[in-house]
Design a protein around this motif. Sequence first.
Motif, short mmCIF file in Angstrom:
data_model
loop_
_atom_site.label_atom_id
_atom_site.label_comp_id
_atom_site.label_asym_id
_atom_site.label_seq_id
_atom_site.Cartn_x
_atom_site.Cartn_y
_atom_site.Cartn_z
N LEU A 87 0.84 -1.19 0.00
CA LEU A 87 0.00 0.00 0.00
C LEU A 87 0.88 1.25 0.00
O LEU A 87 1.76 1.40 0.84
CB LEU A 87 -0.90 -0.01 1.24
N ALA A 88 0.61 2.15 -0.98
CA ALA A 88 1.45 3.34 -1.11
C ALA A 88 0.74 4.62 -0.69
O ALA A 88 1.39 5.57 -0.24
CB ALA A 88 1.91 3.48 -2.56
N ASP A 89 -0.60 4.68 -0.83
CA ASP A 89 -1.29 5.92 -0.52
C ASP A 89 -2.79 5.64 -0.37
O ASP A 89 -3.28 4.57 -0.79
CB ASP A 89 -1.08 6.94 -1.65
N ASN A 90 -3.50 6.60 0.23
CA ASN A 90 -4.95 6.53 0.38
C ASN A 90 -5.56 7.87 0.01
O ASN A 90 -4.96 8.91 0.27
CB ASN A 90 -5.34 6.20 1.84
N THR A 91 -6.74 7.82 -0.60
CA THR A 91 -7.45 9.05 -0.95
C THR A 91 -8.87 8.97 -0.38
O THR A 91 -9.61 8.02 -0.67
CB THR A 91 -7.53 9.24 -2.48
N LEU A 92 -9.25 9.98 0.41
CA LEU A 92 -10.59 10.03 0.98
C LEU A 92 -11.58 10.49 -0.09
O LEU A 92 -11.35 11.49 -0.78
CB LEU A 92 -10.62 10.97 2.17
N VAL A 93 -12.70 9.75 -0.22
CA VAL A 93 -13.77 10.14 -1.15
C VAL A 93 -15.09 10.11 -0.39
O VAL A 93 -15.12 9.99 0.83
CB VAL A 93 -13.80 9.20 -2.38
N ASP A 94 -16.21 10.22 -1.12
CA ASP A 94 -17.51 10.24 -0.47
C ASP A 94 -17.92 8.84 0.01
O ASP A 94 -17.25 7.85 -0.26
CB ASP A 94 -18.56 10.82 -1.42
N GLN A 95 -19.08 8.79 0.67
CA GLN A 95 -19.50 7.57 1.35
C GLN A 95 -19.73 6.39 0.40
O GLN A 95 -20.35 6.52 -0.63
CB GLN A 95 -20.80 7.82 2.11
N ARG A 96 -19.21 5.27 0.81
CA ARG A 96 -19.38 3.96 0.19
C ARG A 96 -18.93 3.92 -1.28
O ARG A 96 -19.73 3.70 -2.18
CB ARG A 96 -20.82 3.48 0.30
N PRO A 97 -17.65 4.10 -1.52
CA PRO A 97 -17.15 3.96 -2.89
C PRO A 97 -17.29 2.51 -3.36
O PRO A 97 -16.88 1.59 -2.65
CB PRO A 97 -15.69 4.40 -2.79
N ARG A 98 -17.86 2.32 -4.55
CA ARG A 98 -18.17 0.97 -5.01
C ARG A 98 -17.37 0.51 -6.23
O ARG A 98 -17.18 -0.68 -6.44
CB ARG A 98 -19.66 0.88 -5.38
N PHE A 99 -16.94 1.44 -7.07
CA PHE A 99 -16.35 1.03 -8.35
C PHE A 99 -15.31 2.06 -8.77
O PHE A 99 -15.47 3.26 -8.53
CB PHE A 99 -17.45 0.93 -9.41
N VAL A 100 -14.24 1.58 -9.40
CA VAL A 100 -13.21 2.48 -9.95
C VAL A 100 -12.84 2.02 -11.36
O VAL A 100 -12.84 0.82 -11.65
CB VAL A 100 -11.94 2.52 -9.07
N GLU A 101 -12.51 3.01 -12.21
CA GLU A 101 -12.07 2.69 -13.58
C GLU A 101 -11.09 3.75 -14.05
O GLU A 101 -11.35 4.96 -13.92
CB GLU A 101 -13.27 2.60 -14.52
N GLN A 135 -6.34 9.42 -15.66
CA GLN A 135 -7.43 9.70 -14.73
C GLN A 135 -7.98 8.42 -14.13
O GLN A 135 -7.96 7.36 -14.76
CB GLN A 135 -8.58 10.44 -15.44
N LEU A 136 -8.52 8.55 -12.93
CA LEU A 136 -9.24 7.47 -12.26
C LEU A 136 -10.63 7.99 -11.90
O LEU A 136 -10.76 9.05 -11.29
CB LEU A 136 -8.50 7.02 -11.00
N TRP A 137 -11.65 7.24 -12.27
CA TRP A 137 -13.05 7.60 -11.99
C TRP A 137 -13.56 6.67 -10.90
O TRP A 137 -13.42 5.45 -11.00
CB TRP A 137 -13.90 7.47 -13.25
N ALA A 138 -14.17 7.24 -9.86
CA ALA A 138 -14.63 6.46 -8.71
C ALA A 138 -16.06 6.86 -8.34
O ALA A 138 -16.36 8.05 -8.19
CB ALA A 138 -13.71 6.69 -7.51
N SER A 139 -16.92 5.86 -8.18
CA SER A 139 -18.31 6.12 -7.78
C SER A 139 -18.47 5.95 -6.27
O SER A 139 -17.83 5.09 -5.66
CB SER A 139 -19.26 5.17 -8.51
N ALA A 140 -19.33 6.79 -5.68
CA ALA A 140 -19.64 6.69 -4.25
C ALA A 140 -21.15 6.48 -4.13
O ALA A 140 -21.93 7.40 -4.38
CB ALA A 140 -19.20 7.94 -3.51
#
Length: 329
Positions: free
Chosen positions: A178-192, A199-204
């Motif tokens: 593990l190299a890093d962590n990024t805080l996002v909104d509640q309950r992230p479910r998917f990343v692409e 770019q990285l797209w993440a759904s919450a």
Amino acid sequence: MRRPLLNPALLCQALALGASLLLAGPAAASIAWVSNEKDNSLSLIDLQSLEVVETLPVGQRPRGLLLSHDNRLLYICASDSDRVQVMDVATRKIIKELPSGKDPEQFALHPNDRWLYVSNEDDALVTVIDTQTSEVLGQIGVGVEPEGMAVSPDGKWAVNTSETTNMLHWIDTSTQTLADNTLVDQRPRFVEFNRDGTQLWASAEIGGTLTILDVATRQVLKTLTFQIKGVHPDKVQPVGIKLSADGKLAFVALGPANHVAVIDAKTFEVLDYLLVGRRVWQLAFTPDQKQLLATNGVSGDVSVIDVESRKVLKSVKVGRYPWGVVVTP
């Protein structure tokens, strides 16, 4: 005037070519593979006829699906069996099972076509498996209830989402740490990742947002919200994401809002909302990217969307609670 005689060798070649064309018949259609959580099965949809042509039994509660880079192997997250199953696409038979760790839900395959990164929801771990040797290469501690997984196109990063910790976890694949962590909104479910990996797209899901991050800095570029006329905001729960290969459009499944959002991937503007079935989960393009498939868990069907016109062409009934979907040429 006397006609020239046909060359016998050329005549034989022409007849043989004609016969082979007749025997070959029409080209085989692409197949969509859909995992049915409640039926412990896969539904196979012929994308020419838009009909289910086969149903295959698999492990308990199948969810995530992905294909090897040559499309010869299908990987299946059999969540309640605590296994990743490997199916031979040509024979449609399970040929082996991989030691995935507990409750695998989603996974991602490294560009080397060997390292499989699996999120283990019950153990707060990401398990890394060598798909050729079936060896566990490592287990990486992440946040609580890990789910989404993606690997960057250059293979440098594997990113996991943790539903309860509300973070993206950046795993350095050169060290499997593990190299890093990024805080996002509640309950992230998917990343692409986008196609060039910038770019990285993440759904919450509970946050109701979509976050777009710059991969080089791991900083947030934009956070999108969604507003659908006649739909209560609480029902807008983003999950699956698909980005078009040309980099122009992004599609986001909005869960119990029963819509798929269409986004301009350059300006990050929401262009449209497409009404699909009930509780839309995951998305997949056809090989030519002219159609997009959406799995609808509660209504038990798959919506077939025409990408250019942004219209739903048909809903195809499958098994109970369809979740994942991939397409083979």
